[in-house]
Design a protein around this motif. Structure first.
Motif, PDB file in Angstrom:
ATOM      1  N   ALA A  40       0.836  -1.196   0.000  1.00 62.63           N
ATOM      2  CA  ALA A  40       0.000   0.000   0.000  1.00 62.63           C
ATOM      3  C   ALA A  40       0.868   1.241   0.000  1.00 62.63           C
ATOM      4  O   ALA A  40       1.886   1.298   0.664  1.00 62.63           O
ATOM      5  N   ALA A  44      -1.805   6.827   0.293  1.00 62.94           N
ATOM      6  CA  ALA A  44      -2.831   6.660  -0.733  1.00 62.94           C
ATOM      7  C   ALA A  44      -4.199   6.911  -0.145  1.00 62.94           C
ATOM      8  O   ALA A  44      -4.478   6.598   0.991  1.00 62.94           O
ATOM      9  N   GLY A 203      -3.904  -6.528   0.906  1.00 60.80           N
ATOM     10  CA  GLY A 203      -3.714  -5.135   0.509  1.00 60.80           C
ATOM     11  C   GLY A 203      -4.571  -4.179   1.313  1.00 60.80           C
ATOM     12  O   GLY A 203      -4.118  -3.092   1.697  1.00 60.80           O
ATOM     13  N   SER A 204      -5.798  -4.567   1.612  1.00 58.49           N
ATOM     14  CA  SER A 204      -6.685  -3.700   2.399  1.00 58.49           C
ATOM     15  C   SER A 204      -6.190  -3.585   3.836  1.00 58.49           C
ATOM     16  O   SER A 204      -6.265  -2.503   4.439  1.00 58.49           O
ATOM     17  N   LEU A 207      -3.297  -1.160   3.735  1.00 60.60           N
ATOM     18  CA  LEU A 207      -3.775   0.207   3.573  1.00 60.60           C
ATOM     19  C   LEU A 207      -4.385   0.726   4.861  1.00 60.60           C
ATOM     20  O   LEU A 207      -4.127   1.868   5.276  1.00 60.60           O
ATOM     21  N   ASN A 210      -1.599   1.390   7.329  1.00 62.10           N
ATOM     22  CA  ASN A 210      -0.821   2.561   6.934  1.00 62.10           C
ATOM     23  C   ASN A 210      -1.566   3.856   7.255  1.00 62.10           C
ATOM     24  O   ASN A 210      -0.969   4.818   7.764  1.00 62.10           O
ATOM     25  N   GLU A 211      -2.866   3.884   6.997  1.00 62.03           N
ATOM     26  CA  GLU A 211      -3.642   5.081   7.300  1.00 62.03           C
ATOM     27  C   GLU A 211      -3.791   5.276   8.810  1.00 62.03           C
ATOM     28  O   GLU A 211      -3.783   6.410   9.304  1.00 62.03           O
ATOM     29  N   ARG A 354     -10.028   7.198   5.529  1.00 59.09           N
ATOM     30  CA  ARG A 354      -9.454   6.244   4.586  1.00 59.09           C
ATOM     31  C   ARG A 354      -9.199   4.897   5.256  1.00 59.09           C
ATOM     32  O   ARG A 354      -9.396   3.837   4.651  1.00 59.09           O
ATOM     33  N   ALA A 358     -10.777   1.249   4.231  1.00 60.03           N
ATOM     34  CA  ALA A 358      -9.943   0.063   4.030  1.00 60.03           C
ATOM     35  C   ALA A 358     -10.418  -1.083   4.912  1.00 60.03           C
ATOM     36  O   ALA A 358     -10.431  -2.254   4.488  1.00 60.03           O
TER      37      ALA A 358
END
Length: 519
Positions: A40, A44, A203-204, A207, A210-211, A354, A358
């Motif tokens: 990710a 993003a 991937g989710s 993400l 990361n957020e 975000r 996710a």
């Protein structure tokens, strides 16, 4: 058993481990392959994550406010945490105030950023969020599992059967026949599996992690600026209290001078007892105000020392002179523009939104097909069997897993995440409106305080001269003690007005810098 047989038994475990290592080596090489480029992105965000006018790209001029302090910046120094809880004092004498620290405002800011428990807790939250991100990224790599066992077993039934066979054979076959009832198996296994398709689950998760990390870092910055703003407010409280003490002390000295003049005139026969009583009451009132100001100064000193979190009981004093702390050269529109670009709370809510989206994708992916490949290798040896030796084997395959129905759990999790995203969006709008009002309020207070400073400074000059003339008139016998008392009261009020105006100006300036995120 012969020496050769014993040596063979000792070498068998090593040979088993070597065989397992031959199977393990390709798997380790595969596991060390760099992660695919599908990780990710660091920031993003969905295209609809924020309003188009949320944060313009042309940032405000950099000279909007003094450069923020680098003290307490995330990642500059390791977090110092005591290994044990600090002990309670053993005697009351240990709680006595031991030192007095005269502090400038910048010194107080540096100390609170270094000692604040809130900031340390927030830094630990960032470390935890980084660990969560690393955990999510681990889903991009294959998993390797190793297992091994060593067992010694002797079957009583096998020993009896061997003894009967030996007896029936007349003792031929030797004692080695007894070992057929014993087994010493050594076996090892390695298994490698890799998720080749997860319907976006990995991937989710990356993400979302990361957020969440981004939101946690922004929250750290929010706490840092709130701490700076809090200590600035407490420092100005201490300055105001110390200034009031000085004003009250001047009022007491002036009252004492008025009382001496009144008594001298009474003694000379040109004054009245009433004038002496008036001066005495004026002095008593001034002393009362001094006591209240001193008490408030002590309270503000202890409050600031509490916030600075000294390791030893310490009292503090404001070393900075009470004066205007600077100017603000930008218009209201430019300041609001800076605030909307610089406030981390707005970016934090977008990151939370975000992350929630996710997490919604994670919930849906958990009930979608998952495809993984796997392979496993085994090695087996019976140490007492000198004939068969080591045997190896392997298997490989592909696995499809699909939680087609979970009772609605995934859908409920997705709804929760969607509600979290909506909540973050509503908070974003509320914070945006609050930021604008904060800027408007602070700018209005700043401009008003600047005018008040000019007015109070002029009034202070006039009140000082008026008191001087009132004393001269009273001493010459053409004025009254009431004139002196009124002039003295006006001078004290003028001093207080100017002090409060300067403190209010500095508070408003700090509030503007907090609103624009430049503390």
């Amino acid at each position: 058993m012969s020496d050769v047989g014993k040596l063979t038994m000792k070498m068998r475990p090593m040979m088993v481990l070597i065989a397992a290592g031959l199977v393990l080596q390709p798997a380790l090489v595969f596991a060390q392959t760099p992660a695919p480029a599908t990780t990710a992105p660091t920031n993003a965000a969905p295209t609809n994550a924020a309003p188009t006018n949320a944060a313009p790209t042309n940032a405000a001029p950099t000279n909007a406010a003094p450069a923020p302090s680098t003290a307490g910046t995330l990642g500059t120094e390791p977090i110092q945490i005591q290994a044990t809880t600090p002990p309670l004092p053993g005697a009351a004498i240990e709680l006595k105030l031991q030192t007095t620290k005269p502090l400038k405002l910048q010194d107080a800011i540096d100390i609170i950023l270094a000692n604040s428990p809130q900031l340390k807790i927030s830094a630990l939250a960032v470390d935890r969020a980084e660990a969560v991100l690393r955990q999510a990224r681990a889903g991009l790599f294959p998993t390797v599992a190793l297992s091994g066992s060593y067992t010694y077993s002797q079957s009583a039934q096998g020993a009896v059967s061997n003894a009967l066979v030996l007896q029936s054979s007349g003792g031929f076959g030797g004692s080695n026949q007894l070992f057929t009832s014993e087994t010493v198996p050594v076996q090892g296994q390695i298994q490698v599996s890799y998720n080749v398709f997860t319907s976006g689950l990995v991937g989710s998760r990356i993400l979302a992690a990361n957020e969440n990390l981004q939101a946690t870092r922004l929250d750290y910055e929010r706490i840092r600026q709130d701490l700076i703003n809090t200590v600035i407010g407490s420092y100005y409280d201490l300055q105001a209290a110390s200034g009031n003490v000085e004003i009250a002390q001047a009022a007491v000295r002036s009252g004492e001078a008025s009382l001496r003049d009144a008594r001298a005139q009474e003694k000379a026969g040109v004054g009245t007892r009433f004038a002496v009583l008036q001066a005495d009451v004026q002095l008593a009132n001034a002393k009362q105000q001094l006591l209240q100001s001193q008490n408030q100064s002590v309270i503000n000193q202890r409050n600031l020392a509490r916030q600075l979190n000294f390791s030893q009981p310490t009292t503090v004093e404001a070393a900075d002179v009470v004066e205007k702390g600077g100017t603000w050269e930008f218009s209201e529109e430019e300041t609001i523009f800076q605030a909307l670009n610089g406030r981390v709370e707005l970016a934090q809510q977008l990151a939370i939104e975000r992350a929630a989206k996710a997490n919604e994708a994670v919930a849906y992916a958990s009930v979608s097909p998952q495809i993984s490949i796997f392979t496993a290798g085994q090695a087996y040896d019976n140490l007492l069997d000198t004939v068969t030796g080591i045997y190896t084997g392997y298997n490989a395959g592909i696995q499809l897993q699909w939680n087609a129905f979970d009772g609605g759990s995934a859908l409920a999790q997705a709804d929760q995440a969607a509600d979290d995203a909506k909540t973050a969006r509503i908070r974003y709008i509320d914070i945006r409106n609050t930021v604008r009002f904060s800027v408007e309020n602070s700018l209005s207070t700043l401009n008003t305080a600047s005018l008040r400073i000019d007015t109070a400074s002029a009034a202070l000059v006039s009140a000082t001269e008026a008191l001087r003339l009132a004393r001269l008139r009273f001493q010459a016998g053409v004025g009254t003690q009431t004139d002196v008392i009124n002039a003295d009261r006006d001078l004290t009020q003028a001093r207080v007005n100017r002090l409060i105006a300067v403190i209010d100006y500095n508070r408003a300036l700090a509030a503007i810098r907090r609103s624009t995120g430049t503390l």
